[in-house]
Scaffold this active site. Structure first.
Site, PDB file in Angstrom:
ATOM      1  CB  CYS A  78      -0.848   0.016   1.252  1.00 24.18           C
ATOM      2  SG  CYS A  78      -1.660  -1.525   1.565  1.00 24.18           S
ATOM      3  NE  ARG A  80       3.604   2.229  -2.473  1.00 23.06           N
ATOM      4  CZ  ARG A  80       4.776   1.984  -1.923  1.00 23.06           C
ATOM      5  NH1 ARG A  80       5.832   2.648  -2.323  1.00 23.06           N
ATOM      6  NH2 ARG A  80       4.896   1.094  -0.971  1.00 23.06           N
ATOM      7  CD1 TRP A 107      -1.961  -2.944  -5.629  1.00 22.37           C
ATOM      8  CD2 TRP A 107      -0.783  -4.509  -4.546  1.00 22.37           C
ATOM      9  NE1 TRP A 107      -1.472  -3.827  -6.564  1.00 22.37           N
ATOM     10  CE2 TRP A 107      -0.747  -4.793  -5.921  1.00 22.37           C
ATOM     11  CE3 TRP A 107      -0.115  -5.359  -3.663  1.00 22.37           C
ATOM     12  CZ2 TRP A 107      -0.076  -5.885  -6.438  1.00 22.37           C
ATOM     13  CZ3 TRP A 107       0.561  -6.444  -4.176  1.00 22.37           C
ATOM     14  CH2 TRP A 107       0.580  -6.693  -5.554  1.00 22.37           C
ATOM     15  CG  ASN A 151       3.418  -0.603   2.834  1.00 23.88           C
ATOM     16  OD1 ASN A 151       3.074  -1.735   2.510  1.00 23.88           O
ATOM     17  ND2 ASN A 151       4.474   0.002   2.328  1.00 23.88           N
ATOM     18  N   GLY A 152       2.209  -3.071   5.177  1.00 26.88           N
ATOM     19  CA  GLY A 152       2.986  -4.170   5.741  1.00 26.88           C
ATOM     20  C   GLY A 152       2.091  -5.289   6.212  1.00 26.88           C
ATOM     21  CD  GLU A 158      13.205 -16.276 -15.489  1.00 23.62           C
ATOM     22  OE1 GLU A 158      12.506 -16.999 -16.218  1.00 23.62           O
ATOM     23  OE2 GLU A 158      12.981 -15.055 -15.332  1.00 23.62           O
ATOM     24  CE  LYS A 168      13.254 -12.161 -17.319  1.00 28.21           C
ATOM     25  NZ  LYS A 168      12.347 -13.084 -16.962  1.00 28.21           N
ATOM     26  CD  GLU A 225      11.129 -12.257 -20.949  1.00 23.23           C
ATOM     27  OE1 GLU A 225       9.924 -12.421 -20.826  1.00 23.23           O
ATOM     28  OE2 GLU A 225      11.890 -12.107 -19.968  1.00 23.23           O
ATOM     29  CG  HIS A 254      21.835 -36.190 -25.939  1.00 20.54           C
ATOM     30  ND1 HIS A 254      22.311 -37.400 -26.380  1.00 20.54           N
ATOM     31  CD2 HIS A 254      21.945 -36.224 -24.582  1.00 20.54           C
ATOM     32  CE1 HIS A 254      22.661 -38.143 -25.346  1.00 20.54           C
ATOM     33  NE2 HIS A 254      22.459 -37.443 -24.245  1.00 20.54           N
ATOM     34  CE  LYS A 297       5.220  -7.487 -15.083  1.00 20.08           C
ATOM     35  NZ  LYS A 297       6.492  -8.199 -15.033  1.00 20.08           N
TER      36      LYS A 297
END
Ligand code: G6P
Length: 628
Positions: A23, A49, A96, A122-123, A500, A504, A507, A523, A623
């Site tokens: 938040c 945010r 949020w 916030n938390g 991964e 990256k 992309e 192989h 996204k």
């Protein structure tokens, strides 16, 4: 919002009911003028945010006035005129991590029984259930399902016992476990804002016409460029002409001078980093910690469902799928659970015939809105499967379709290429595998202790890699920036890391990079290798180590340039390599992707920047991919 445990039909609060982690907070004490328009402006600056509810509170004629509701700032403004709020002391909030149907009750600010105190947060207050029970036993009445409201009632208790406002907040904060940035106003001392910080961000702004605190600098940057960073376990008492900082634990005064913020608003949004991607890479100590904080109740519900199921699938796309690969490896190695990872677009065609009422489909999606992932979910639901969801977006379609879901709590990810959400997803999945292993009593005490200690260490290991290796990764990238292809190899748990790393690079720098399980590289891939071809080895000193040495030699014998990611105490692989990136020693095998992927994220970032591309907005990618 309530979710229901499939088996007992027991109603339990969702994670979203309890927490509002990413938040935005803003608070202000002014010498002249009303806080309404000032807070409104601060909250607008925090909009990036992500949020779904908005609220403000101030003190007018000795009474706390709260205006709050679900919706966007402009909608809540139209309905409640929050910018008209009078009074020169106030707090504001964007919430949020709420469910799809966020409510007025769960929006912040929250007040105590007597409307003496209002708080924004916030938390996460981890021990809120226990505190709530204690407070209810003392007669406190709760109006919301949030963890935050507990704090207002704790402060009320302390005020009732004759404490000053600041002291009441300090004593309350000492009872909380978890992470929090909190800001309070109180009718008994209506000239102050009191704010506290532990692990969630909080910054103070000082100006001629008053003082501010907020989740980040952009909130008040148009009014002042004089800022003070509040450190963990500190609190600040703001009046219109003074900022006093003290330690939460002891009340001891802290002396800290403001610094001048040289950033533009745009740079401030990236907290000084040139791109969101780099900022998000650097947020990982915090986001991994947040992910590991998932309430045990949800982990236990998921582990129970997996334990009872006859078939279990892990389904996702893109980076989330790579997290599933690591997750499946952990389920098998820690909990002896057969969990099949499947790319979402292939799930129903390839496995639909196997899905029935005894099947659990564990679905991972940062956005919770990826079309292929949701098709797989709907197909599985139609066949009677139980859906478990892991998402970064509360209220997303995935969380609404899931029987049980867990929020990974990474905060909004602005860079199109996923970074912090990958390590957070892996953290949740591996923790889930540990919970299942415990349930099945498959792990030896010493193994469990090593992994649990590893979870604790992860934020430090991540910080160490980011602070010590960034420059060497940049230099290595410069050496290989003219290559038209690269390959990533790893074994065991590191296959997910290698894939991964390749994704990256693909992309962000548009290079047709390759990734293989290292053992499989002979192989096919090996035919590509010629003098100078760069091969990146992900080589932790785990059970795969001796075999990967052989793979390194195979590549080296054909002229490949070897770039390796190894632990600091490595001998053999480092010796065989042309370039070495080191991570701290002692990372348990199952946790290695969370640490070893960091140099690969940086590698892709610097390759993209070096080629003059924008790593935040790679071409042709979105996204959230909402088409099939
Ligand atoms: C797109 C994004 C990737 C992401 C994938 C899955 O391809 O560019 O970064 O990993 O979708 O997204 P999800 O939101 O379902 O995790």
């Amino acid at each position: 919002m309530l979710i229901t445990d499939q088996t007992s039909r027991r109603r339990i609060p969702t994670t979203a009911d309890m927490v509002s982690r990413m938040c935005g907070i803003a608070a202000s004490v002014l010498k002249n003028g009303d806080v309404g328009p000032v807070l409104f402006d601060c909250l607008k600056k925090l909009e990036y945010r992500g949020y779904d509810s908005v609220g403000e509170a101030s003190i007018i004629d000795g009474k706390i006035i709260v205006k709050k509701d679900k919706g966007k700032i402009s909608e809540v403004e139209r309905e409640l005129h929050i910018s008209d709020l009078r009074g020169n002391v106030g707090i504001g909030h964007t919430r949020w991590a709420t469910h799809g149907a966020p409510s007025r009750e769960n929006a912040h600010p929250h007040t105590d029984c007597t409307d003496t105190v209002a708080v924004v947060h916030n938390g996460i207050v981890e021990n809120f259930m226990q505190l709530k029970q204690e407070l209810e036993a003392k007669g406190h009445k709760f109006k919301s399902r949030t963890d935050t409201e507990v704090v207002a009632h704790l402060v009320e208790e302390n005020l009732r016992n004759g404490r000053s406002f600041a002291e009441a907040v300090r004593l309350a904060a000492n009872k909380l476990t978890g992470a929090y940035a909190l800001a309070f106003i109180c009718t008994s001392e209506p000239d102050k804002v009191v704010c506290v910080r532990k692990e969630s961000p909080l910054v103070i702004g000082t100006a001629a016409n008053g003082n501010f605190c907020a989740s980040d600098i952009p909130a008040f940057l148009s009014r002042t460029n004089q800022a003070i960073l509040l450190e963990d376990n500190e609190m600040a008492i703001l009046t219109a002409d003074q900022v006093r900082i003290v330690q939460i634990e002891t009340g001891e005064a802290v002396n800290r001078k403001p610094f001048t913020v040289e950033w533009s608003i745009e740079t401030a949004l990236k907290t000084g980093f040139p791109h969101f991607m780099l900022k998000e890479i650097h947020e990982q100590p915090m986001t991994v910690r947040n992910a590991l904080r998932t309430h045990p109740i949800y982990m236990d519900l998921m582990a129970s469902a997996i334990n009872k199921a006859k078939k279990v699938f892990l389904v996702a796309c893109g980076t989330s799928y790579h997290a599933c690969l690591g997750g499946a490896y952990a389920f098998s190695n820690l909990a002896k659970a057969e969990v099949t990872p499947v790319v979402a677009s292939e799930f129903i065609d390839g496995h639909g015939a196997l899905v029935d009422g005894d099947t659990v489909v564990l679905v991972v999606s940062q956005s919770g809105e990826t079309a292929d992932t949701l098709s797989a979910v709907r197909g599985a639901k139609d066949r009677g499967a139980t859906i478990l969801g892991i998402s970064n977006t509360m209220g997303s379609t995935l969380t609404r379709l899931s029987d049980v879901y867990i929020g990974q709590n990474s905060g909004p990810e602005m860079g199109v290429a996923a970074t912090k959400t990958f390590t957070a997803q892996l953290s949740v999945l591996i923790k889930l595998a540990v919970v299942l292993a415990r349930k099945r009593e498959f792990l030896r005490k010493s193994e469990l202790e090593t992994i649990e200690a590893g979870f604790q260490q992860l934020p430090n290991w991540i910080s160490t890699v980011l602070s010590t290796q960034q420059d060497s990764v940049r230099r290595i990238v410069e050496r290989y920036s003219d290559r038209s292809s690269l390959c990533f190899l790893g074994r065991g748990m590191s296959v997910a890391t290698a894939l991964e790393g390749r994704l990256k690079l693909l992309e962000l720098s548009y290079l047709p990079a390759i990734a293989y399980p290292a053992g499989e590289s002979k192989h096919g891939f090996i035919s590509v290798v010629e003098e100078g071809y760069p091969v990146i080895f992900v080589a932790p000193r785990d059970e795969s180590y001796s075999k990967i040495i052989g793979n390194v030699m195979e590549m080296k014998a054909r002229g490949a340039k070897i770039i390796s990611i190894v632990d600091e105490k490595d001998g053999e692989v480092a010796r065989l390599s042309d370039d070495v990136i080191v991570v701290p020693p002692g990372v348990p095998s199952m946790l290695t992707p969370i640490v070893f992927v960091l140099p690969l994220q940086l590698f892709a970032y610097y390759m993209s920047v070096g080629k003059g591309y924008d790593p935040d907005f790679p071409r042709n990618l979105a996204k959230s991919v909402t088409v099939h």
